[in-house]
Design a protein around this motif. Sequence first.
Motif: not given
Length: 145
Positions: A42-48, A69-77, A97-98
């Motif tokens: 659906h086009g989302y970047r998903v970080l497991p 650890q991810i170190g980039e902005p997260i829209d949804i957890v 800061g999600a």
Amino acid sequence: MPLTRDQDIAELLTSARTIAMVGASDRPDRPSFGVMKFLQSHGYRVLPVNPEITGEHIQGEFVWRELSQIGEPIDIVDIFRRSDAAGEAVDQAIAVGAKAVWMQLGVIDEAAAERAAAAGLKVVMNHCIKIEIMRLQVPSVAAAG
């Protein structure tokens, strides 16, 4: 408190681009595996995120031990954990800061939802993100630009 109006949920899904999936699994028979694949299509970047398989890859994405650890902005957890473990994931989401926390179908933690809302995060609880995208006919992220 948790978003319940279709319009609010659709707006959250439309504005999101990056989703961290806490409790992601590398096993194709697990619901999180299928939902991750759907979200990617659906086009989302998903970080497991899964401490038991940190450093491996699920569907092309590196598996992180924890959200910090991810170190980039997260829209949804997106939380694929038992209800009694959801609070820890919510607290991590607040700390990084999600913008929102999404507790999957069957995952309910009222106290964690209150903490997230008090910290300014949008909250969805006891809903499947895949089902809601299909039900609300949310356009793919790629199509939305």
